[in-house]
Every structure is written in structure tokens, then in C-alpha cells.
Design a protein around this motif. Structure first.
Motif, PDB file in Angstrom:
ATOM      1  N   ILE A  55      48.069  29.647 -51.527  1.00 61.66           N
ATOM      2  CA  ILE A  55      49.524  30.586 -51.521  1.00 61.66           C
ATOM      3  C   ILE A  55      50.262  30.066 -52.806  1.00 61.66           C
ATOM      4  CG2 ILE A  55      51.759  30.948 -50.484  1.00 61.66           C
ATOM      5  CD1 ILE A  55      50.103  30.925 -47.793  1.00 61.66           C
ATOM      6  N   LEU A  56      50.306  28.836 -53.152  1.00 65.35           N
ATOM      7  CA  LEU A  56      50.852  28.243 -54.584  1.00 65.35           C
ATOM      8  C   LEU A  56      50.268  28.579 -55.463  1.00 65.35           C
ATOM      9  CD1 LEU A  56      53.174  26.550 -55.507  1.00 65.35           C
ATOM     10  CD2 LEU A  56      51.768  24.714 -55.340  1.00 65.35           C
ATOM     11  N   ALA A  57      48.969  28.691 -55.426  1.00 67.04           N
ATOM     12  CA  ALA A  57      48.243  28.919 -56.718  1.00 67.04           C
ATOM     13  C   ALA A  57      48.565  30.744 -56.960  1.00 67.04           C
ATOM     14  CB  ALA A  57      46.835  28.936 -56.455  1.00 67.04           C
ATOM     15  N   ILE A  58      48.519  31.367 -55.882  1.00 72.36           N
ATOM     16  CA  ILE A  58      48.663  32.752 -56.134  1.00 72.36           C
ATOM     17  C   ILE A  58      50.100  33.221 -56.534  1.00 72.36           C
ATOM     18  CG2 ILE A  58      48.760  35.064 -54.816  1.00 72.36           C
ATOM     19  CD1 ILE A  58      46.451  33.953 -53.126  1.00 72.36           C
ATOM     20  N   VAL A  59      51.127  32.548 -56.021  1.00 72.81           N
ATOM     21  CA  VAL A  59      52.483  32.715 -56.233  1.00 72.81           C
ATOM     22  C   VAL A  59      52.578  32.474 -57.878  1.00 72.81           C
ATOM     23  CG1 VAL A  59      54.916  32.163 -55.937  1.00 72.81           C
ATOM     24  CG2 VAL A  59      53.366  32.534 -54.233  1.00 72.81           C
ATOM     25  N   LEU A  60      52.103  31.165 -58.161  1.00 72.73           N
ATOM     26  CA  LEU A  60      52.267  30.708 -59.502  1.00 72.73           C
ATOM     27  C   LEU A  60      51.601  31.511 -60.602  1.00 72.73           C
ATOM     28  CD1 LEU A  60      52.241  26.818 -59.185  1.00 72.73           C
ATOM     29  CD2 LEU A  60      54.421  28.411 -59.682  1.00 72.73           C
ATOM     30  N   ALA A  61      50.463  32.229 -60.129  1.00 68.77           N
ATOM     31  CA  ALA A  61      49.671  33.306 -61.021  1.00 68.77           C
ATOM     32  C   ALA A  61      50.433  34.610 -61.219  1.00 68.77           C
ATOM     33  CB  ALA A  61      48.117  33.423 -60.177  1.00 68.77           C
TER      34      ALA A  61
END
Length: 159
Positions: A55-61
Motif C-alpha cells: 500500500i505504501l509503495a503504491i501510494v508513493l508511486a
């Protein structure tokens, strides 16, 4: 003079070629990769589980993907509100496809989600996942640009 040049440039649509699609996808990949790598590194370093890390990786992407477009179109003179509309229109589908593919590869790769930062599998799977996402997102961008959507929306603000 600048307004006239901008108006003339605004009527020029990108050609929808593969080269244009590759450039648009490289732009998308840059933002996605920054966010994706940062999210995976933070989540892994903090010992988070797979779901919060993804989730963090997707939000930051999405954040970094939009931020790169915002930076460019605001530099061209758009205000924040108009620049946000352009970024959302230009990047949402491209980032979504890239994230779906890239995270899908990582989730399906045996052991990749459990790899630590020092493990070559962590970095290898991430690099390959981003490469696969680039290859599969480029035709999506070509299709959108050919229809005046996606990065065709941003193109009019490039100098």
C-alpha cells in the motif's frame, strides 16, 4: 509573443508513435520507480507486513508520478488546480497499469515479498517487475496518446 507560441504549440498533438509512447512511459516509470522503491525500502526496513508495504509503495508511486507531471506543467505556467487536473488526466491510467503489473509480478514471484533489503532477490525482482510493467504499459500509453488522452494532455505544456 510567448502566448502566441504557446497557443500554436497547444494545437500540435503528439504523433501517437511508439517513440512518443516510450517517452511517456519512461516519464511514468520514473515517478513510479521512485515511489515503488522508496515504499518497498521503507516497509521492508520497518519490518512491515506485505500488505502495508505494498500500500505504501503504491501510494508513493502515484504521489511521485503525479508530482513529476505537476512540476513540469506548473513550470510551464499552470496554477496548482489546473496542473492537478492535467496530472490526474495524464497519469492515472498509466500509473495504475504500471502499479498493477509491477506489484503483480512482485507478489507472484516466489519469495520476493519476503526478501530483505540485503537480498539480491529483493532488488532483482523489483527491477524485473518494473521492466515488465514498462513493457506492458507502453502500448496503453500509445493507445491513449493516439486518442488525445494520457500524456497527450501534458504534451501541450512542454516547451
Amino acid at each position: 509573443m510567448q502566448h502566441q507560441a504557446h497557443a500554436e504549440h497547444a494545437h500540435h498533438q503528439p504523433d501517437g508513435s511508439w517513440a512518443t509512447a516510450v517517452r511517456a512511459t519512461l516519464h511514468c516509470l520514473t515517478g513510479c520507480a521512485i515511489g515503488e522503491v522508496l515504499g518497498m525500502v521503507i516497509g521492508t526496513a520497518l519490518g512491515w507486513g506485505n500488505t502495508p508495504t505494498l500500500i505504501l509503495a503504491i501510494v508513493l508511486a502515484f504521489f511521485f508520478g503525479y508530482a513529476l507531471t505537476l512540476r513540469g506543467v506548473m513550470k510551464a505556467g499552470l496554477g496548482l488546480r489546473a496542473a492537478l487536473k492535467v496530472a490526474l488526466a495524464a497519469d492515472t491510467l498509466s500509473i495504475a497499469v504500471m502499479e498493477l503489473v509491477d506489484n503483480g509480478v512482485i507478489v507472484l514471484w516466489p519469495g520476493a515479498m519476503d526478501a530483505e533489503l540485503a537480498d539480491p532477490l529483493f532488488w532483482g525482482a523489483l527491477a524485473i517487475a518494473l521492466a515488465v510493467a514498462f513493457v506492458l504499459t507502453t502500448p496503453v500509453n500509445k493507445w491513449m496518446i493516439g486518442r488525445g488522452k494520457g500524456h497527450a494532455v501534458v504534451h501541450q505544456y512542454h516547451h
